[in-house]
Design a protein around this motif. Structure first.
Motif, PDB file in Angstrom:
ATOM      1  N   LEU A  47       0.839  -1.202   0.000  1.00 37.61           N
ATOM      2  CA  LEU A  47       0.000   0.000   0.000  1.00 37.61           C
ATOM      3  C   LEU A  47       0.873   1.250   0.000  1.00 37.61           C
ATOM      4  O   LEU A  47       0.583   2.222  -0.697  1.00 37.61           O
ATOM      5  CB  LEU A  47      -0.931   0.008   1.225  1.00 37.61           C
ATOM      6  N   ALA A  48       1.954   1.221   0.774  1.00 31.04           N
ATOM      7  CA  ALA A  48       2.879   2.359   0.836  1.00 31.04           C
ATOM      8  C   ALA A  48       3.420   2.663  -0.559  1.00 31.04           C
ATOM      9  O   ALA A  48       3.472   3.816  -0.995  1.00 31.04           O
ATOM     10  CB  ALA A  48       4.016   2.060   1.809  1.00 31.04           C
ATOM     11  N   ARG A  49       3.781   1.598  -1.275  1.00 32.43           N
ATOM     12  CA  ARG A  49       4.320   1.778  -2.619  1.00 32.43           C
ATOM     13  C   ARG A  49       3.280   2.393  -3.552  1.00 32.43           C
ATOM     14  O   ARG A  49       3.573   3.322  -4.308  1.00 32.43           O
ATOM     15  CB  ARG A  49       4.778   0.414  -3.160  1.00 32.43           C
ATOM     16  N   ASP A  50       2.043   1.903  -3.486  1.00 34.93           N
ATOM     17  CA  ASP A  50       0.972   2.427  -4.354  1.00 34.93           C
ATOM     18  C   ASP A  50       0.686   3.896  -4.032  1.00 34.93           C
ATOM     19  O   ASP A  50       0.466   4.706  -4.935  1.00 34.93           O
ATOM     20  CB  ASP A  50      -0.315   1.610  -4.172  1.00 34.93           C
ATOM     21  N   ILE A  51       0.681   4.238  -2.748  1.00 37.83           N
ATOM     22  CA  ILE A  51       0.369   5.615  -2.332  1.00 37.83           C
ATOM     23  C   ILE A  51       1.466   6.579  -2.799  1.00 37.83           C
ATOM     24  O   ILE A  51       1.179   7.644  -3.349  1.00 37.83           O
ATOM     25  CB  ILE A  51       0.168   5.677  -0.798  1.00 37.83           C
ATOM     26  N   VAL A  52       2.708   6.178  -2.633  1.00 42.43           N
ATOM     27  CA  VAL A  52       3.821   7.048  -3.063  1.00 42.43           C
ATOM     28  C   VAL A  52       3.805   7.207  -4.587  1.00 42.43           C
ATOM     29  O   VAL A  52       4.034   8.297  -5.108  1.00 42.43           O
ATOM     30  CB  VAL A  52       5.180   6.499  -2.557  1.00 42.43           C
ATOM     31  N   ARG A  53       3.457   6.132  -5.277  1.00 45.90           N
ATOM     32  CA  ARG A  53       3.370   6.202  -6.745  1.00 45.90           C
ATOM     33  C   ARG A  53       2.323   7.254  -7.156  1.00 45.90           C
ATOM     34  O   ARG A  53       2.563   8.068  -8.034  1.00 45.90           O
ATOM     35  CB  ARG A  53       2.986   4.823  -7.298  1.00 45.90           C
ATOM     36  N   LEU A  77       3.515   4.531   7.654  1.00 44.49           N
ATOM     37  CA  LEU A  77       4.475   5.634   7.539  1.00 44.49           C
ATOM     38  C   LEU A  77       5.915   5.131   7.566  1.00 44.49           C
ATOM     39  O   LEU A  77       6.776   5.680   6.881  1.00 44.49           O
ATOM     40  CB  LEU A  77       4.233   6.699   8.611  1.00 44.49           C
ATOM     41  N   ASP A  78       6.179   4.082   8.320  1.00 41.67           N
ATOM     42  CA  ASP A  78       7.523   3.491   8.302  1.00 41.67           C
ATOM     43  C   ASP A  78       7.874   2.986   6.908  1.00 41.67           C
ATOM     44  O   ASP A  78       8.992   3.174   6.429  1.00 41.67           O
ATOM     45  CB  ASP A  78       7.633   2.338   9.303  1.00 41.67           C
ATOM     46  N   TYR A  79       6.907   2.356   6.239  1.00 39.44           N
ATOM     47  CA  TYR A  79       7.169   1.864   4.877  1.00 39.44           C
ATOM     48  C   TYR A  79       7.333   3.026   3.893  1.00 39.44           C
ATOM     49  O   TYR A  79       8.158   2.959   2.986  1.00 39.44           O
ATOM     50  CB  TYR A  79       6.063   0.916   4.414  1.00 39.44           C
ATOM     51  N   ILE A  80       6.543   4.079   4.062  1.00 42.31           N
ATOM     52  CA  ILE A  80       6.701   5.239   3.174  1.00 42.31           C
ATOM     53  C   ILE A  80       8.076   5.874   3.413  1.00 42.31           C
ATOM     54  O   ILE A  80       8.787   6.248   2.474  1.00 42.31           O
ATOM     55  CB  ILE A  80       5.554   6.262   3.370  1.00 42.31           C
ATOM     56  N   LYS A  81       8.487   5.952   4.682  1.00 48.31           N
ATOM     57  CA  LYS A  81       9.820   6.492   5.002  1.00 48.31           C
ATOM     58  C   LYS A  81      10.928   5.650   4.382  1.00 48.31           C
ATOM     59  O   LYS A  81      11.904   6.164   3.857  1.00 48.31           O
ATOM     60  CB  LYS A  81      10.016   6.536   6.522  1.00 48.31           C
ATOM     61  N   ALA A  82      10.759   4.338   4.404  1.00 42.97           N
ATOM     62  CA  ALA A  82      11.765   3.449   3.813  1.00 42.97           C
ATOM     63  C   ALA A  82      11.865   3.703   2.308  1.00 42.97           C
ATOM     64  O   ALA A  82      12.966   3.729   1.748  1.00 42.97           O
ATOM     65  CB  ALA A  82      11.413   1.992   4.094  1.00 42.97           C
ATOM     66  N   LEU A  83      10.716   3.921   1.644  1.00 42.12           N
ATOM     67  CA  LEU A  83      10.735   4.226   0.206  1.00 42.12           C
ATOM     68  C   LEU A  83      11.441   5.552  -0.034  1.00 42.12           C
ATOM     69  O   LEU A  83      12.250   5.687  -0.952  1.00 42.12           O
ATOM     70  CB  LEU A  83       9.304   4.300  -0.345  1.00 42.12           C
ATOM     71  N   ASN A  84      11.146   6.520   0.810  1.00 46.44           N
ATOM     72  CA  ASN A  84      11.775   7.842   0.690  1.00 46.44           C
ATOM     73  C   ASN A  84      13.285   7.760   0.792  1.00 46.44           C
ATOM     74  O   ASN A  84      14.012   8.499   0.139  1.00 46.44           O
ATOM     75  CB  ASN A  84      11.271   8.770   1.798  1.00 46.44           C
ATOM     76  N   GLN A  85      13.754   6.861   1.634  1.00 48.50           N
ATOM     77  CA  GLN A  85      15.206   6.727   1.848  1.00 48.50           C
ATOM     78  C   GLN A  85      15.905   5.974   0.738  1.00 48.50           C
ATOM     79  O   GLN A  85      17.102   6.086   0.586  1.00 48.50           O
ATOM     80  CB  GLN A  85      15.471   5.975   3.168  1.00 48.50           C
ATOM     81  N   ASN A  86      15.131   5.170  -0.017  1.00 43.26           N
ATOM     82  CA  ASN A  86      15.759   4.251  -0.961  1.00 43.26           C
ATOM     83  C   ASN A  86      15.398   4.457  -2.422  1.00 43.26           C
ATOM     84  O   ASN A  86      15.802   3.676  -3.258  1.00 43.26           O
ATOM     85  CB  ASN A  86      15.427   2.808  -0.549  1.00 43.26           C
ATOM     86  N   CYS A  87      14.603   5.492  -2.710  1.00 42.98           N
ATOM     87  CA  CYS A  87      14.187   5.729  -4.100  1.00 42.98           C
ATOM     88  C   CYS A  87      14.708   7.079  -4.588  1.00 42.98           C
ATOM     89  O   CYS A  87      15.061   7.944  -3.786  1.00 42.98           O
ATOM     90  CB  CYS A  87      12.674   5.718  -4.216  1.00 42.98           C
TER      91      CYS A  87
END
Ligand code: IMP
Ligand code: MG
Length: 216
Positions: A47-53, A77-87
Motif C-alpha cells: 500500500l505504501a508503494r501504491d500511495i507514493v506512486r 508511515l515506516d514503509y513510506i519512510k523506507a521508500l523515501n530513503q531508498n528511491c
C-alpha cells in the motif's frame, strides 16, 4: 485483496488460534485469527508503494484517525519512510491526528463524535491522506470527509486497512484498502472492543462470551 470468502453466507474463518502466539489474557476471548500480523505488514508495504506512486512529488499530510488507526498509521508511515530513503523520488510527510468515536460495545451508533485532534483548518490547501483502521457502514469516513471539505484541502485520499463486507454499508469505498473482511466484530492491531484488544498483534474474531465479559 479480498480474503477468501466467511459465514452468515460468508465462510472466511481465518486460522485456528493455536497456530499463532496470542497474549494469555485474551486466549479465552477469541474465536479465530483472521489476518496474522505478518500478512498485515506485507500488505501495508505494498500500500505504501501504491500511495507514493500516486501521491509522490507532493507534500503529504498523513491524518491518523485515532485510536484504532494508530498501528496501521505507524507501520504505513515506516514503509513510506523506507521508500523515501531508498528511491530517487521522495515525498515530504507531515502528520496530524483526529479522534473520532462511533462505537459502543459491538454496535455502530448513528452519531460520529469528533472528540479531539488539531484544528482541521490547518489542512487547507494540503494533500491529505486519511489513515483509518476499518470501514464498516462508511458513516465515519463520510462524516470526516464532509468535515474536511469545509476546510478546502487540495486533495484528499483515504486508505483503510480493512473494509467489511456488510449489508449495512452505505456503498462508500476508500481510495486504497488493505483487505476486505467478513461481517464479524474484529479486534487486534489497534482495533478494540471497549478499549480492550489493542494490545493484540493479529486481527482476530471476538467471540460472543467476550462481548459479554467486556461489555460496558
Ligand atoms: P463505520 O462508521 O460504520 O464505517 O465504522 C467505522 C468505525 O467503527 C471504525 O473506525 C472503527 O473504529 C469502528 N469499527 C467498525 N467495525 C469494527 C470492528 O469490527 N472492530 C472494531 N472496530 C470497528
Ligand atoms: Mg477507526
Amino acid at each position: 485483496c479480498r480474503l477468501p470468502s466467511p459465514s452468515k453466507n460468508d465462510d472466511e474463518k481465518g486460522y485456528e488460534l493455536d497456530l499463532f502466539c496470542v497474549p494469555k489474557h485474551y486466549e479465552e476471548d477469541l474465536d479465530r485469527v483472521i489476518i496474522p500480523h505478518g500478512l498485515i505488514m506485507d500488505r501495508t508495504e505494498r500500500l505504501a508503494r501504491d500511495i507514493v506512486r500516486d501521491m509522490g512529488g507532493h507534500h503529504i499530510v498523513a491524518l491518523c484517525v485515532l485510536k484504532g488507526g494508530y498501528k496501521f498509521f505507524a507501520d504505513l508511515l515506516d514503509y513510506i519512510k523506507a521508500l523515501n530513503q531508498n528511491c530517487d523520488k521522495s515525498v515530504p510527510l507531515t502528520v496530524d491526528f483526529i479522534r473520532l468515536k462511533s462505537y459502543c460495545n459491538d454496535q455502530s451508533t448513528n452519531r460520529v463524535k469528533v472528540i479531539g485532534g488539531d484544528e482541521l483548518s490547518t489542512l487547507t490547501g494540503k494533500n491529505v491522506l486519511i489513515v483509518e483502521d476499518i470501514v464498516e457502514t462508511g458513516r465515519t469516513m463520510e462524516t470526516l470527509l464532509s468535515l474536511l471539505s469545509e476546510c478546502n484541502p487540495k486533495m484528499v485520499k483515504v486508505v483503510s486497512l480493512l473494509v467489511k463486507r456488510t449489508p449495512r454499508s452505505s456503498g462508500y469505498r476508500p481510495d486504497y484498502m488493505g483487505f476486505e473482511v467478513p461481517d464479524w466484530f474484529l479486534v487486534g492491531y489497534a482495533l478494540d472492543y471497549n478499549e480492550y484488544f489493542r494490545d493484540l498483534s493479529h486481527i482476530c474474531i471476538l467471540n460472543e462470551k467476550a462481548k459479554v465479559k467486556y461489555k460496558v
